[in-house]
Each structure stands twice: as structure tokens, then as C-alpha cells.
Design a protein around this motif. Structure first.
Motif, PDB file in Angstrom:
ATOM      1  N   ARG A 314       5.933  -7.347 -15.348  1.00 54.83           N
ATOM      2  CA  ARG A 314       4.872  -7.672 -14.393  1.00 54.83           C
ATOM      3  C   ARG A 314       4.747  -6.653 -13.260  1.00 54.83           C
ATOM      4  O   ARG A 314       3.651  -6.406 -12.767  1.00 54.83           O
ATOM      5  CB  ARG A 314       5.100  -9.065 -13.814  1.00 54.83           C
ATOM      6  N   ASP A 315       5.893  -6.068 -12.842  1.00 59.67           N
ATOM      7  CA  ASP A 315       5.831  -5.099 -11.739  1.00 59.67           C
ATOM      8  C   ASP A 315       4.910  -3.937 -12.105  1.00 59.67           C
ATOM      9  O   ASP A 315       3.990  -3.584 -11.393  1.00 59.67           O
ATOM     10  CB  ASP A 315       7.206  -4.502 -11.411  1.00 59.67           C
ATOM     11  N   GLN A 316       5.201  -3.336 -13.288  1.00 60.23           N
ATOM     12  CA  GLN A 316       4.401  -2.196 -13.754  1.00 60.23           C
ATOM     13  C   GLN A 316       2.933  -2.600 -13.905  1.00 60.23           C
ATOM     14  O   GLN A 316       2.029  -1.893 -13.468  1.00 60.23           O
ATOM     15  CB  GLN A 316       4.937  -1.699 -15.099  1.00 60.23           C
ATOM     16  N   TRP A 317       2.741  -3.750 -14.525  1.00 53.30           N
ATOM     17  CA  TRP A 317       1.370  -4.190 -14.791  1.00 53.30           C
ATOM     18  C   TRP A 317       0.594  -4.379 -13.502  1.00 53.30           C
ATOM     19  O   TRP A 317      -0.527  -3.907 -13.346  1.00 53.30           O
ATOM     20  CB  TRP A 317       1.387  -5.472 -15.630  1.00 53.30           C
ATOM     21  N   ARG A 318       1.183  -5.073 -12.539  1.00 52.89           N
ATOM     22  CA  ARG A 318       0.430  -5.326 -11.299  1.00 52.89           C
ATOM     23  C   ARG A 318       0.088  -4.018 -10.588  1.00 52.89           C
ATOM     24  O   ARG A 318      -0.989  -3.885 -10.009  1.00 52.89           O
ATOM     25  CB  ARG A 318       1.236  -6.214 -10.353  1.00 52.89           C
ATOM     26  N   ARG A 319       1.009  -3.037 -10.630  1.00 50.17           N
ATOM     27  CA  ARG A 319       0.723  -1.781  -9.930  1.00 50.17           C
ATOM     28  C   ARG A 319      -0.464  -1.054 -10.572  1.00 50.17           C
ATOM     29  O   ARG A 319      -1.376  -0.607  -9.879  1.00 50.17           O
ATOM     30  CB  ARG A 319       1.976  -0.884  -9.915  1.00 50.17           C
ATOM     31  N   LYS A 406       0.136 -15.464  -4.118  1.00 51.73           N
ATOM     32  CA  LYS A 406       1.522 -15.393  -3.620  1.00 51.73           C
ATOM     33  C   LYS A 406       2.435 -14.821  -4.711  1.00 51.73           C
ATOM     34  O   LYS A 406       3.271 -13.951  -4.459  1.00 51.73           O
ATOM     35  CB  LYS A 406       1.963 -16.808  -3.220  1.00 51.73           C
ATOM     36  N   LYS A 407       2.222 -15.301  -5.944  1.00 46.96           N
ATOM     37  CA  LYS A 407       3.023 -14.832  -7.075  1.00 46.96           C
ATOM     38  C   LYS A 407       2.753 -13.339  -7.341  1.00 46.96           C
ATOM     39  O   LYS A 407       3.665 -12.546  -7.572  1.00 46.96           O
ATOM     40  CB  LYS A 407       2.653 -15.674  -8.306  1.00 46.96           C
ATOM     41  N   ILE A 408       1.478 -12.968  -7.283  1.00 49.11           N
ATOM     42  CA  ILE A 408       1.089 -11.571  -7.534  1.00 49.11           C
ATOM     43  C   ILE A 408       1.725 -10.650  -6.489  1.00 49.11           C
ATOM     44  O   ILE A 408       2.250  -9.579  -6.817  1.00 49.11           O
ATOM     45  CB  ILE A 408      -0.459 -11.437  -7.503  1.00 49.11           C
ATOM     46  N   ARG A 409       1.709 -11.068  -5.225  1.00 53.97           N
ATOM     47  CA  ARG A 409       2.288 -10.243  -4.155  1.00 53.97           C
ATOM     48  C   ARG A 409       3.778 -10.037  -4.408  1.00 53.97           C
ATOM     49  O   ARG A 409       4.318  -8.955  -4.202  1.00 53.97           O
ATOM     50  CB  ARG A 409       2.074 -10.890  -2.781  1.00 53.97           C
ATOM     51  N   LYS A 410       4.421 -11.082  -4.877  1.00 56.57           N
ATOM     52  CA  LYS A 410       5.843 -10.988  -5.176  1.00 56.57           C
ATOM     53  C   LYS A 410       6.062  -9.989  -6.331  1.00 56.57           C
ATOM     54  O   LYS A 410       6.961  -9.142  -6.291  1.00 56.57           O
ATOM     55  CB  LYS A 410       6.364 -12.378  -5.557  1.00 56.57           C
ATOM     56  N   GLN A 411       5.203 -10.087  -7.341  1.00 59.87           N
ATOM     57  CA  GLN A 411       5.332  -9.173  -8.481  1.00 59.87           C
ATOM     58  C   GLN A 411       5.090  -7.724  -8.061  1.00 59.87           C
ATOM     59  O   GLN A 411       5.670  -6.800  -8.615  1.00 59.87           O
ATOM     60  CB  GLN A 411       4.351  -9.585  -9.585  1.00 59.87           C
ATOM     61  N   LEU A 412       4.216  -7.552  -7.077  1.00 62.68           N
ATOM     62  CA  LEU A 412       3.945  -6.201  -6.576  1.00 62.68           C
ATOM     63  C   LEU A 412       5.054  -5.686  -5.658  1.00 62.68           C
ATOM     64  O   LEU A 412       5.074  -4.518  -5.282  1.00 62.68           O
ATOM     65  CB  LEU A 412       2.626  -6.193  -5.782  1.00 62.68           C
ATOM     66  N   PRO A 415       6.357  -7.755   0.741  1.00 65.93           N
ATOM     67  CA  PRO A 415       6.140  -6.589   1.594  1.00 65.93           C
ATOM     68  C   PRO A 415       7.227  -5.516   1.446  1.00 65.93           C
ATOM     69  O   PRO A 415       7.148  -4.488   2.118  1.00 65.93           O
ATOM     70  CB  PRO A 415       6.197  -7.196   2.999  1.00 65.93           C
ATOM     71  N   ASN A 416       8.217  -5.716   0.556  1.00 67.96           N
ATOM     72  CA  ASN A 416       9.356  -4.809   0.613  1.00 67.96           C
ATOM     73  C   ASN A 416       9.135  -3.427  -0.009  1.00 67.96           C
ATOM     74  O   ASN A 416       9.469  -2.412   0.555  1.00 67.96           O
ATOM     75  CB  ASN A 416      10.556  -5.478  -0.064  1.00 67.96           C
ATOM     76  N   ARG A 417       8.562  -3.412  -1.220  1.00 67.96           N
ATOM     77  CA  ARG A 417       8.564  -2.164  -1.955  1.00 67.96           C
ATOM     78  C   ARG A 417       7.348  -1.285  -1.661  1.00 67.96           C
ATOM     79  O   ARG A 417       7.447  -0.077  -1.504  1.00 67.96           O
ATOM     80  CB  ARG A 417       8.624  -2.454  -3.463  1.00 67.96           C
ATOM     81  N   LEU A 418       6.165  -1.931  -1.631  1.00 69.81           N
ATOM     82  CA  LEU A 418       4.933  -1.169  -1.430  1.00 69.81           C
ATOM     83  C   LEU A 418       4.391  -1.423  -0.036  1.00 69.81           C
ATOM     84  O   LEU A 418       4.536  -2.507   0.495  1.00 69.81           O
ATOM     85  CB  LEU A 418       3.885  -1.614  -2.438  1.00 69.81           C
TER      86      LEU A 418
END
Ligand code: SF4
Length: 419
Positions: A314-319, A406-412, A415-418
Motif C-alpha cells: 500500500r505504501d508504494q501504491w499510495r505514493r 485517515k487510513k490513506i494518510r497512514k499508508q502514505l 505526517p512522519n515520512r512525507l
């Protein structure tokens, strides 16, 4: 019946070895096996030669009738439910706005794309009209029944667009024309516009022009793979399949010239082994040409040559999903984005507030495709759960709500990574 299919393939929480992306090395398709001669080219269906009786519901290899386009086409389960030829419900959505029609022949698609349920290597396992494709069955319906139903609904039709999906077959070009003509003889293409999901391998510039002259609105090319190496590995020589990267781009350029800006585009599947930079680079190339990108998340289709591989984390996909939307609709440019050594997006090149507004709007995370009647960036092609199970949605076929965002933000990783 619902359009939710029971799955053996599971959704990847993360990629292999805990990676948050699918790297090239692990995304190797299986080699296709040999098909016995008596099972090749739709021989069982042609030998039995059972006459079709109305709508055919896939029943997995039990005397599939002899059905051919242009008299018959297949459609997604979601389209069949919306059209009223199948009963069923769709999780969190009432209907689909795009009537996806797929050409059908006993010989099936003669290509062998590694991620595709319709591929030729399945000849011995399932008759063509019984094969699953993007996670669901595709009932076969007489074209006359479809046109009658849609024409009689008139302006009340739930469909905002019709799309003809070509396959690799010697009759595919002519039968696409026949299906298009049948449609426009009864249905005004201004009311329900038509898209063509093309098969460049069998097409020339004249074919593209003819479809435009006959009233097609948008022409798309299913590039699917984001790099020439991946294309060859998954759709070309790597799997004994006839497609060529250069030919796909040649037809895309024809479409640009003939259909014009905003009226052509590509399909892309993210997570088959390309980097995020590779993917967004193609997206930018298409936008620079004047076209649009329709992007899907790789999901291991049962029975395909890639069904043993992990779905896109999901991380890759959302980005890449967000990056695609920003480039396609928000004027962002890959040159302003930042990437790490693995090609992953680390910055989208927008001020945090602007990025947050786009994320909160939710549009970036909806199904992508040709537009319907709501807005340019809301796809008519909202067929649900083609690239994920409903339990972990990749492309939302409806407006994501607060909980989804909220779920999408977490997958992205916000606020920590991006930022
Ligand atoms: S050409 Fe299209 S339908 Fe045929 S195998 Fe490839 S992806 Fe599937």
C-alpha cells in the motif's frame, strides 16, 4: 451474486522481505507451460459447437457455447449488475458508471501477458469466456440485448460512458468497428460517449482514424508496464507474447494526433517491478504529450503467470497513485519531486498545505479512467475492486470518507515520512 470474488491471493501488507515496494528482482513471472494441441485455439468450444442461448454466465469449462463478437461481448460483473442482466450487490456502491465491453471469441486473446487472467497460456485450464479477469467473472451478453436495454433507458441510463476493450485476435479491429457502429446506430455518442481500450499490436494509424470518424470519444493504450524491460518481460518475448513497447508508443502517438489533447491516454499497472520514479516518469511523458494516465495497482490474478507474486504494498501504491493525480490534474511535475536511492517518492514538490488539501479531497485515491458526467477528474470507470479486495481498497470506486482518508494518510506515512 456480488462483484466480490473469493480470493486465494492475499493482499500484501508490505512487499517481500518487509520492503514497502515490489522490486524488479522478485517480480519474475512464471514461464508459460505447453498447451496440448487439442486444447489450442478454442478447439473444445469449436468442436462441441453449442449454440448460445441469451446471456452466458461463466461456469468454468462445462460446454461453453460458441460465442463470437460482434454478436456477443463480455462485460464485467459490475456492469452486468448495473445493466440488469445479473443480480447482485456491490460493497459500498450502487452501480458502475462505465459499461465495459470485452470482445470475445472461442480462440480468446492470442497474447500471453503475465498478469492477465485472459492470457493464452490458460487454454487448457479454462475456456476463454470462463476466465476470470481483474478479479471477477465476465458474463457474455448478446450485443443486441445490451443496445436494446441501454437505448430503452434513454437519458435515465446509469451509464456515463461505454468502453470497448479490444483483445489480441485477428478479428479484433473489424469487430471493434462493428460493435461501435451497432452502438451508435441506437445510442447517441454525445449522450453516452465511447472509449476504446485498444490493442496496438494489430492496429495501424488508419484503424485509429476510423474509430474516431465513427464517433469514438477517447482512445487509450494499455501500456500496463512502465519500462521497456518490464514490458518485454511481462507482455513480450519474456512470456511468448507478441507485444512490442515501440509499437504501443507509435499507436499512442497516432491517437494523440487523431483524437487530440485530453482525448487519449494510457493504462498503467503499478508494482510489477518498476520504481516509483519509473512510473511517474511515464505519467509525466504522457501528460507532456497532452494525454491522461489511468493507473491500477498490481494484484496477483488467480491463474495468471504472476499469481504467486505479492500485490503492490500500500505504501508504494499510495505514493504513485497520489503522484499520478498531481501530475495529471494539479499541474505538478516530476522535476519538482524528490526521490530516494530506491526511486521512492520522498517529496511531491508541493507545499504541505496544498498537498494536504489534495489528500483530503480524496479524488486522487478513486478509480482512475476516462471521465464521466460529474467532473474531469472523476472517472466513469468506477468498476469496483478490480485491483484489490474490498477489505483493503486500492482504488476507491466511491468518494472516500473521513475514515478512509485517515487510513490513506497512514499508508502514505503522513505526517512522519512525507511532507
Ligand atoms: S493483450 Fe490484454 S487481454 Fe490479452 S493477455 Fe494481454 S492484457 Fe490480457
Amino acid at each position: 451474486m456480488g462483484c466480490i470474488k473469493n480470493e486465494n491471493a492475499t493482499q500484501a501488507e508490505t512487499g517481500q522481505n518487509g520492503l514497502d515496494f515490489n522490486p524488479y528482482d522478485i517480480m519474475e513471472p512464471r514461464a508459460p507451460g505447453k498447451t496440448p494441441k487439442n486444447m489450442q485455439n478454442g478447439a473444445p468450444v469449436k468442436t462441441h459447437d453449442v449454440a448460445p442461448q441469451g446471456v452466458y454466465q461463466p461456469d468454468y469449462n462445462i460446454l461453453t457455447p460458441h460465442m463470437r463478437s460482434p454478436e456477443y461481448v463480455q462485460m464485467s460483473t459490475a456492469a452486468a449488475i448495473t445493466l440488469g442482466v445479473n443480480k447482485g450487490r456491490m460493497y459500498r456502491c450502487s452501480c458502475t458508471r462505465c459499461l465495459n465491453l470485452l470482445l470475445t471469441y472461442p480462440e480468446g486473446c492470442r497474447a500471453n501477458c503475465a498478469y492477465c487472467g485472459l492470457a493464452r497460456h490458460r487454454e487448457a485450464e479454462r475456456d476463454y469466456a470462463d476466465r476470470n479477469f481483474i478479479r471477477v467473472d465476465w458474463p457474455a451478453v448478446p450485443m443486441d440485448v445490451i443496445v436494446d436495454k441501454v437505448a430503452s433507458d434513454g437519458p435515465e441510463s446509469p451509464f456515463h460512458r461505454m468502453c470497448i476493450s479490444m483483445i489480441t485476435h485477428p478479428r479484433s479491429d473489424d469487430d471493434t468497428v462493428a460493435v461501435l457502429k451497432k452502438w451508435t446506430s441506437r445510442i447517441d455518442p454525445e449522450t453516452i460517449p465511447v472509449s476504446i481500450l485498444s490493442n496496438p499490436t494489430t492496429m495501424g494509424r488508419e484503424d485509429v482514424k476510423l474509430l474516431k470518424d465513427l464517433g469514438a470519444d477517447i482512445f487509450t493504450v494499455a501500456l500496463d508496464a512502465a519500462t521497456p524491460e518490464l514490458f518485454d518481460r511481462t507482455r513480450g518475448k519474456g512470456v511468448q507474447s507478441p507485444h512490442k513497447w515501440a509499437k504501443y508508443w507509435e499507436v499512442l502517438e497516432d491517437a494523440r494526433d487523431i483524437f487530440g489533447p485530453e482525448k487519449f491516454g494510457v493504462h498503467l499497472i503499478a508494482g510489477m517491478g518498476e520504481t516509483e520514479h519509473d512510473m511517474l516518469d511515464v505519467v509525466q511523458r504522457v501528460v507532456d504529450m497532452g494525454g491522461h494516465n489511468h493507473m491500477f495497482s498490481f494484484f496477483p490474478e488467480q491463474g495468471s503467470l504472476m499469481d504467486h507474486l505479492p500485490a503492490t504494498p500500500r505504501d508504494q501504491w499510495r505514493r504513485v497513485q497520489l503522484g499520478r493525480y498531481l501530475i495529471d490534474y494539479c499541474g505538478a511535475n516530476i522535476s519538482q519531486m524528490k526521490f530516494d536511492d530506491e526511486g521512492r517518492v520522498t517529496h511531491f514538490g508541493l507545499p504541505a498545505g496544498e498537498l494536504e488539501d489534495v489528500i483530503q479531497s480524496g479524488l486522487a485515491f478513486r478509480t482512475s479512467g476516462c471521465p464521466g458526467k460529474v467532473a474531469e477528474d472523476i472517472s466513469a470507470c468506477d468498476r469496483p475492486y478490480g485491483d484489490s479486495p474490498p477489505s483493503d481498497i486500492a482504488s476507491y470506486p466511491f468518494q472516500p470518507d473521513k475514515k478512509d482518508i485517515k487510513k490513506i494518510r497512514k499508508q502514505l506515512g503522513i505526517p512522519n515520512r512525507l511532507v
